[in-house]
Scaffold this motif. Structure first.
Motif, short mmCIF file in Angstrom:
data_model
loop_
_atom_site.label_atom_id
_atom_site.label_comp_id
_atom_site.label_asym_id
_atom_site.label_seq_id
_atom_site.Cartn_x
_atom_site.Cartn_y
_atom_site.Cartn_z
N GLN A 53 93.23 -41.05 -14.22
CA GLN A 53 92.42 -40.86 -15.59
C GLN A 53 90.95 -40.44 -15.59
OE1 GLN A 53 93.13 -45.09 -16.11
NE2 GLN A 53 94.67 -44.61 -17.83
N ILE A 54 90.36 -40.89 -14.34
CA ILE A 54 88.96 -40.63 -14.17
C ILE A 54 88.83 -39.58 -12.95
CG2 ILE A 54 87.69 -42.69 -14.85
CD1 ILE A 54 87.93 -43.03 -11.46
N THR A 55 88.17 -38.63 -12.95
CA THR A 55 88.33 -37.76 -11.93
C THR A 55 87.81 -38.27 -10.64
OG1 THR A 55 86.58 -36.53 -13.09
CG2 THR A 55 88.45 -35.32 -12.50
N LEU A 56 88.34 -38.33 -9.72
CA LEU A 56 87.68 -38.90 -8.28
C LEU A 56 87.32 -37.75 -7.54
CD1 LEU A 56 90.33 -41.14 -6.88
CD2 LEU A 56 87.94 -41.79 -7.35
N PRO A 57 86.17 -37.87 -7.04
CA PRO A 57 85.58 -36.65 -6.40
C PRO A 57 86.73 -36.71 -5.20
CG PRO A 57 84.25 -38.64 -6.03
CD PRO A 57 85.37 -39.10 -7.10
N ASP A 58 86.58 -35.46 -4.38
CA ASP A 58 87.36 -35.27 -3.14
C ASP A 58 87.30 -36.31 -2.30
OD1 ASP A 58 89.24 -33.25 -3.60
OD2 ASP A 58 88.18 -31.85 -2.26
N ALA A 59 88.14 -37.19 -1.97
CA ALA A 59 88.00 -38.20 -0.96
C ALA A 59 87.32 -37.47 0.41
CB ALA A 59 89.37 -38.66 -0.27
N THR A 60 86.24 -38.12 0.73
CA THR A 60 85.36 -37.70 1.56
C THR A 60 86.23 -37.79 3.05
OG1 THR A 60 83.83 -38.60 0.50
CG2 THR A 60 83.07 -37.23 2.43
#
Ligand SMILES: Cc1cc2nc3c(=O)[nH]c(=O)nc-3n(C[C@H](O)[C@H](O)[C@H](O)COP(=O)(O)OP(=O)(O)OC[C@H]3O[C@@H](n4cnc5c(N)ncnc54)[C@H](O)[C@@H]3O)c2cc1C
Ligand code: SF4
Lengths: 361, 382
Positions: free
Chosen positions: A5-12
């Motif tokens: 639902q929310i954009t997760l930034p690319d998992a680091t």
């Protein structure tokens, strides 16, 4: 289902060399590695400059000019040593990994690099004392009776008996006490590469039930193939006039090409960045198949699970290079033994709640 | 049977799964957070990139994204289960969250923290408990500049005794995590709507663009309160998770059963499963397991079984050569709780000692049998 639902930034990534599944970098690296293997097996001339570069080392170690196999062995050992140091640093907090990684590095350097080179220097064949039938089937082919067991040279007799004793006595006994890991995670060179150079890729193995099923089909098929090839060769040896003799030699050549070169080499290592670090060990290795059956049915080894302690974080499954969905067992509080488990111990180390233990008590 | 479940955390989603799978009930799940259930406990591993977000998400049960403000909205259901969990405690100097102030307990918080990293904000973590330590570890791992403020004398000093807390604090400091102890925040400084700093008890003001509050949590009881349910700290329930209203149950972090609130992952799961059996299978009272907790501070693991509250006396052993310790809590020398640092223990064995009221010497003598450390770890001799 609305998964994000929310954009997760690319998992680091955990570290700069960790590749994302299916990323451009992963494909690029796979092409490079695969290309290298194709060159080693079929177009060694391409590697000529590199091969020549190692000439002084080859002369020093073997008293022979360098060739593409020497180049390959040197790079392979170098990768294990360099990435082994990284592995030692990464898991410096746990003795199991320190001892295990050191053992793998030492075995590779001594038994799979320096000792074979020394044999060559003495004018012999390059024997590898840490590989046995069915991973290195030649040692139990009929020809080995003449060349090894009945040889006038005591060294050759020793190598012949050594491989028989290791394959049929040491393997079941050690596996009974320690599980498959005594070989796959402490001795084997393929395992050594996977556990050191392959560590950044361990999370890429497929954890699905489908992959598990495919794995069982493939690995036992390869085992059946090598048993058949060995049997045929012995038959051909006993009845040289039989038409089967021709079939046997052909089968052996095909096995060498498809399994020995394409599967264990080109795909086995070339595809690290795509399918994870233990592709060959998981889907192909006949030695792993034998060890797996022993581990499952005739071994004390298991992974004990502390009940009700799992927080479903997924670190264990993510880090299993053999694609075992460890989390499922952990959540159910179920102690388990899987034929494929190589006992690397990483699940137990990355688990933040001390749920998992490699056990042989 | 039609059943409504409010909240799809571990408690609510477990109840929904069992009711659907085992009893074929018609279950509606409502959540104001996410449609999917996920492992709240694993947020930090997503933040660190150690596991993929999809790894901690359970595909089912799929909830309706809706805040339930009143139980009147759930008329027509045969039973209602409140699994509203807990919410973070906010300090008097900051009663509302915004783009610069966050907690670390919900799905959105992962994205907020990542944004703070991407936007190179100067972060301050307030609170030295388990969640504060997790956030500090994440920020350290991600090389975000941060300050970590702890009111007390060391990390987790409200749940472990001073010596252990000191060991944890030292371990984290040695790994490069900065801890600022005895730092009580009294005010937040804002300029033009943005946070610019935090004022400490000492009068000092720390520069900050982003504040992460980790000051504990408390049961989420707003809905129960509005419905007029009996409330103490949490929603009061009997041993079968029945509230003071018929056909309304409460489980997980928000429930206060006779044995007290135990806000843990395992308890939430066990409650969820049991309440399903109560509602659809006519099950009896739930028998709680012995309390137990585990946590990891970087590489230092902490285990606690039984009653490890500071009210009991304790016998303490500290390894002179390694950073690890054992503490046996006892009353009249009968062991009531076991707590270790950097020593994995077989929980069932500890529970048996406590159940048999063994004395300290007897437990010391058998302690090595309960150690389940990885191979080659130096043996523990008490
Ligand atoms: C960062 C973190 C780390 C943790 N680590 C551990 C650990 O290592 N071990 C451990 O045992 N425990 C741990 N915990 C605690 C554990 O996560 C909780 O005990 C457990 O998740 C409780 O589950 P629950 O279902 O009761 O509540 P929750 O998981 O809190 O779920 C409640 C849900 O209900 C929703 N909700 C509330 N009110 C309404 C409403 N009116 N309408 C609709 N939806 C509503 C909430 O938004 C939420 O999604 C941790 C918690 C956090 C935050
Ligand atoms: S790593 Fe440990 S806590 Fe996490 S899922 Fe696996 S067993 Fe459970």
């Amino acid at each position: 289902m609305n998964l994000v639902q929310i954009t997760l930034p690319d998992a680091t990534p955990r570290s700069w060399w960790t590749l994302h599944r299916g990323s451009v970098g992963a494909y690029a690296l796979a092409v490079v590695l695969t290309g290298f293997y194709v060159c080693v097996f079929w177009f060694p001339d391409v590697l000529q400059p590199l091969t020549q570069f190692l000439d002084p080392l080859s002369h020093a170690l073997r008293r022979a000019p360098s060739d593409h196999w020497f180049l390959y062995g040197t790079l392979y050992t170098g990768a294990i040593l360099i990435m082994g140091v990284r592995m030692l640093h990464r898991y410096r907090h746990e003795r199991y990994h320190v001892y295990r990684t050191s053992a793998l590095m030492a075995v590779q350097l001594l038994f799979a690099y320096l000792l074979p080179a020394t044999f060559e220097r003495m004018g012999h064949q390059a024997f590898y004392l840490t590989y046995f039938w069915p991973l290195k089937p030649e040692y139990l082919f009929p020809g080995s009776i003449d060349t090894l067991l009945l040889s006038p040279d005591r060294l050759y007799v020793f190598v012949g008996w050594w491989s028989i004793v290791c394959a049929f006595i040491a393997t079941p006994v050690l596996t009974y006490y320690f599980g498959k890991r005594w070989y796959c995670s402490w001795v084997c060179g393929c395992g050594a590469l996977a556990e050191t150079a392959g560590d950044p890729f361990r999370h890429l193995s497929n954890k699905s039930a489908g992959a598990w099923k495919l794995e069982r089909w493939m690995i036992y098929s390869v085992l059946v193939c090598i048993i058949a090839v060995t049997g045929l060769l012995w038959w051909a040896n006993a009845v040289p006039s039989s038409p089967l003799a021709h079939v046997a030699y052909q089968a052996n050549r095909w096995y060498g090409f498809f399994i020995g070169a394409v599967f264990s080499g080109v795909i086995g290592v070339g595809f690290y960045p795509l399918l994870g670090s233990r592709i060959w060990c998981r889907f192909g290795c006949p030695m792993a198949a034998v060890l797996g059956i022993l581990q499952k049915y005739a071994s004390r080894f298991r992974i004990t699970v502390q009940k009700d302690q799992c927080i479903s974080c997924g670190n264990c499954s993510t880090n299993c290079e053999m694609g075992i969905d460890v989390q499922q067992y952990a959540e159910r509080g179920e102690t388990f033994t899987r034929a494929s488990c190589v006992g690397c111990g990483v699940c137990s180390s990355v688990c933040p709640r001390g749920v998992l233990r490699l056990d042989q008590r | 049977m039609r059943i409504a479940i409010v909240g799809n955390g571990r408690a609510g989603s477990t109840a929904a799964r069992v009711l659907r799978e085992k009893y074929a009930c018609n279950v509606d799940v409502f959540s104001d957070e996410t449609r999917f259930h996920y492992a709240r406990t694993a947020l930090m591993y997503v933040s660190m990139g150690a596991v993929a977000p999809s790894t901690i998400i359970a595909p089912l049960p799929d909830a309706q994204l809706r805040e339930i403000a009143s139980l009147d909205e759930l008329r027509g259901y045969d039973a209602v289960v409140l699994a509203t969990g807990s919410r973070p405690v906010l300090p008097p100097w900051c009663t509302e969250l915004d783009a610069d102030v966050q907690c670390y307990t919900a799905w959105n918080d992962v994205a907020m923290l990542a944004d703070a990293r991407v936007n190179k904000k100067r972060c301050v973590v307030v609170g030295g408990g388990l969640i504060g330590a997790e956030v500090a570890e994440v920020l350290h791992h991600q090389s975000v500049p941060y300050t970590w403020l702890i009111r007390g004398t060391g990390v987790a000093d409200d749940i472990v005794p001073g010596d252990e807390s000191a060991m944890i604090t030292r371990h984290m400091q040695q790994s490069g995590i900065e801890v600022q102890v005895a730092s009580d925040v009294v005010a937040m400084v804002r300029e033009g709507g943005r946070v610019t700093g935090l004022t400490l008890h000492s009068g000092e003001t720390l520069a900050a663009d982003h504040v992460v509050l980790a000051m504990g949590s408390t049961p989420s009881i707003a809905l129960a309160q509005r419905a007029g349910l009996e409330i103490a700290t949490g929603v009061v329930v009997d041993a079968s998770f029945r509230t003071s209203l018929p056909h309304v149950y409460a489980i997980g972090d928000c429930a206060q059963p006779p044995w007290g609130i135990r806000p843990t992952w395992h308890d939430a799961c066990a409650h969820g499963e049991h309440v399903a059996h109560v509602i659809a299978g006519g099950a009896d009272a739930y028998v709680p397991s012995m309390p137990s907790m585990q946590a990891t501070f970087l590489h230092l693991e902490w285990y606690s079984v039984g009653d490890t509250s500071s009210e009991s006396d304790s016998w303490y052993w500290r390894d002179p050569h390694n950073d690890r310790s054992v503490r046996l809590y006892h009353r009249n020398s009968h062991v009531v709780g076991v707590q270790t640092l950097a020593i994995r223990i077989a929980r069932e064995m500890c529970e048996a000692w406590i159940a048999q009221s063994l004395n300290v010497d007897a437990v010391r003598a058998q302690f090595a049998d309960a150690v389940v450390d990885p191979e080659f770890t130096p043996t523990v001799v008490l």
